[in-house]
Motif scaffolding. Structure first.
Motif, PDB file in Angstrom:
ATOM      1  N   UNK A  91       0.806  -1.224   0.000  1.00 34.67           N
ATOM      2  CA  UNK A  91       0.000   0.000   0.000  1.00 34.67           C
ATOM      3  C   UNK A  91       0.839   1.274   0.000  1.00 34.67           C
ATOM      4  N   UNK A  92       1.804   1.389   0.913  1.00 36.87           N
ATOM      5  CA  UNK A  92       2.558   2.641   1.044  1.00 36.87           C
ATOM      6  C   UNK A  92       3.393   2.942  -0.193  1.00 36.87           C
ATOM      7  N   UNK A  93       4.249   2.014  -0.647  1.00 37.50           N
ATOM      8  CA  UNK A  93       5.019   2.335  -1.857  1.00 37.50           C
ATOM      9  C   UNK A  93       4.147   2.469  -3.102  1.00 37.50           C
ATOM     10  N   UNK A  94       3.064   1.668  -3.207  1.00 38.84           N
ATOM     11  CA  UNK A  94       2.217   1.763  -4.397  1.00 38.84           C
ATOM     12  C   UNK A  94       1.472   3.096  -4.439  1.00 38.84           C
ATOM     13  N   UNK A  95       0.984   3.550  -3.295  1.00 34.72           N
ATOM     14  CA  UNK A  95       0.339   4.864  -3.259  1.00 34.72           C
ATOM     15  C   UNK A  95       1.334   5.975  -3.524  1.00 34.72           C
ATOM     16  N   UNK A  96       2.571   5.807  -3.063  1.00 37.71           N
ATOM     17  CA  UNK A  96       3.608   6.800  -3.356  1.00 37.71           C
ATOM     18  C   UNK A  96       3.847   6.886  -4.858  1.00 37.71           C
ATOM     19  N   UNK A  97       3.886   5.728  -5.513  1.00 34.01           N
ATOM     20  CA  UNK A  97       4.044   5.700  -6.969  1.00 34.01           C
ATOM     21  C   UNK A  97       2.850   6.363  -7.648  1.00 34.01           C
ATOM     22  N   UNK A  98       1.653   6.115  -7.104  1.00 29.70           N
ATOM     23  CA  UNK A  98       0.437   6.716  -7.664  1.00 29.70           C
ATOM     24  C   UNK A  98       0.508   8.229  -7.651  1.00 29.70           C
ATOM     25  N   UNK A  99       0.851   8.799  -6.496  1.00 26.13           N
ATOM     26  CA  UNK A  99       0.904  10.253  -6.386  1.00 26.13           C
ATOM     27  C   UNK A  99       2.058  10.835  -7.211  1.00 26.13           C
ATOM     28  N   UNK A 100       3.132  10.076  -7.329  1.00 19.33           N
ATOM     29  CA  UNK A 100       4.249  10.538  -8.157  1.00 19.33           C
ATOM     30  C   UNK A 100       3.842  10.570  -9.629  1.00 19.33           C
ATOM     31  N   UNK A 101       3.121   9.535 -10.069  1.00 21.00           N
ATOM     32  CA  UNK A 101       2.612   9.512 -11.448  1.00 21.00           C
ATOM     33  C   UNK A 101       1.640  10.655 -11.678  1.00 21.00           C
ATOM     34  N   UNK A 102       0.791  10.923 -10.678  1.00 21.31           N
ATOM     35  CA  UNK A 102      -0.201  11.999 -10.819  1.00 21.31           C
ATOM     36  C   UNK A 102       0.476  13.353 -10.958  1.00 21.31           C
ATOM     37  N   UNK A 103       1.580  13.547 -10.243  1.00 21.69           N
ATOM     38  CA  UNK A 103       2.300  14.821 -10.313  1.00 21.69           C
ATOM     39  C   UNK A 103       2.865  15.085 -11.708  1.00 21.69           C
ATOM     40  N   UNK A 104       3.135  14.009 -12.444  1.00 20.11           N
ATOM     41  CA  UNK A 104       3.778  14.161 -13.750  1.00 20.11           C
ATOM     42  C   UNK A 104       2.780  14.400 -14.879  1.00 20.11           C
TER      43      UNK A 104
END
Length: 248
Positions: free
Chosen positions: A187-200
């Motif tokens: 959950x934690x790393x996958x959500x981090x990846x999600x928000x990082x993708x959203x920022x781009x």
């Protein structure tokens, strides 16, 4: 959250976003079971209604950010085409997530015929995740996040396979506690990846269209739950995690 988060500390910030509400509600499942056993379900529903009403009060004092999302089918398909593996992984992840949060507690209740068992399941899952989340949040800022996701999904595959054979309360509680730890690895790393993708990309559209994958994952496993015995779904959830591991 996506706009306010910092790229270098995204994992830690996501872990706080997860941990603080979980920490405050860690004994809520046992409290709910106690209210039900003592006063019945109507008292539990009334308590929930009052708490929900009180929870609205802070929203009136929270600054509002208006997002103007332009819903266009073509743009939605473009977002999917640019991130096919991410959206597929999101749907597969929420098959397992829905199994953990909805189907597993229902299975335990039907198996043990105990309201208290549901409260215990909820509290054990929270205990297994809240403290571990902050540690994984820090770690995900220092190591490859996809590696942590793969470790968590690999371990959860075996948890769901073992659940197929559960017949007593102690194994159910142990597997719930272990799942709390392993879910955090996803959950934690996958959500981090999600928000990082959203920022781009366009943040609003990305988050909205991500919810389509979330809904499809939930719809798939819940639809099967209407047709098949719950134990038959555990290997299917394991298979979804195998595909999640492969895609990610």
């Amino acid at each position: 959250f996506t706009r306010s988060s910092h790229r270098d500390h995204l994992g830690l910030e996501v872990s706080k976003l997860y941990s603080f509400p979980t920490l405050l509600s860690i004994f809520a499942p046992l409290l709910g079971a106690g209210i039900t056993l003592t006063f019945g379900f109507p008292a539990l529903f009334l308590t929930a209604i009052l708490l929900l009403l009180f929870s609205l009060i802070p929203l009136f004092y929270t600054p509002e950010r208006r997002s103007h999302v332009n819903f266009k089918i073509k743009e939605g398909f473009d977002i999917f085409r640019k991130n096919p593996k991410f959206f597929l992984a999101t749907g597969l992840n929420y098959i397992a997530n829905t199994g953990e949060n909805i189907l597993w507690p229902v299975f335990v209740f039907l198996l043990l015929q105990s309201v208290f068992s549901i409260g215990m399941i909820g509290t054990l899952f929270a205990l297994g995740s809240v403290g571990f989340a902050l540690l994984i949040g820090r770690l995900s800022d220092r190591v490859q996040r996809s590696g942590l996701v793969k470790i968590g999904s690999f371990l959860l595959i075996f948890i769901w396979l073992l659940r197929f054979f559960v017949q007593q309360d102690i194994p159910a509680y142990i597997l719930t506690l272990m799942a709390g730890f392993f879910m955090i690895l996803i959950s934690i790393p996958f959500m981090s990846i999600t928000y990082q993708e959203a920022k781009s990309t366009n943040i609003d559209e990305f988050i909205v269209y991500r919810e389509i994958s979330v809904a499809l994952g939930r719809l798939f496993i819940l639809s099967l739950a209407l047709v098949f015995p719950l134990t038959y779904l555990f290997p299917i959830i394991s298979l979804a995690l195998v595909l999640f591991f492969a895609v990610f």
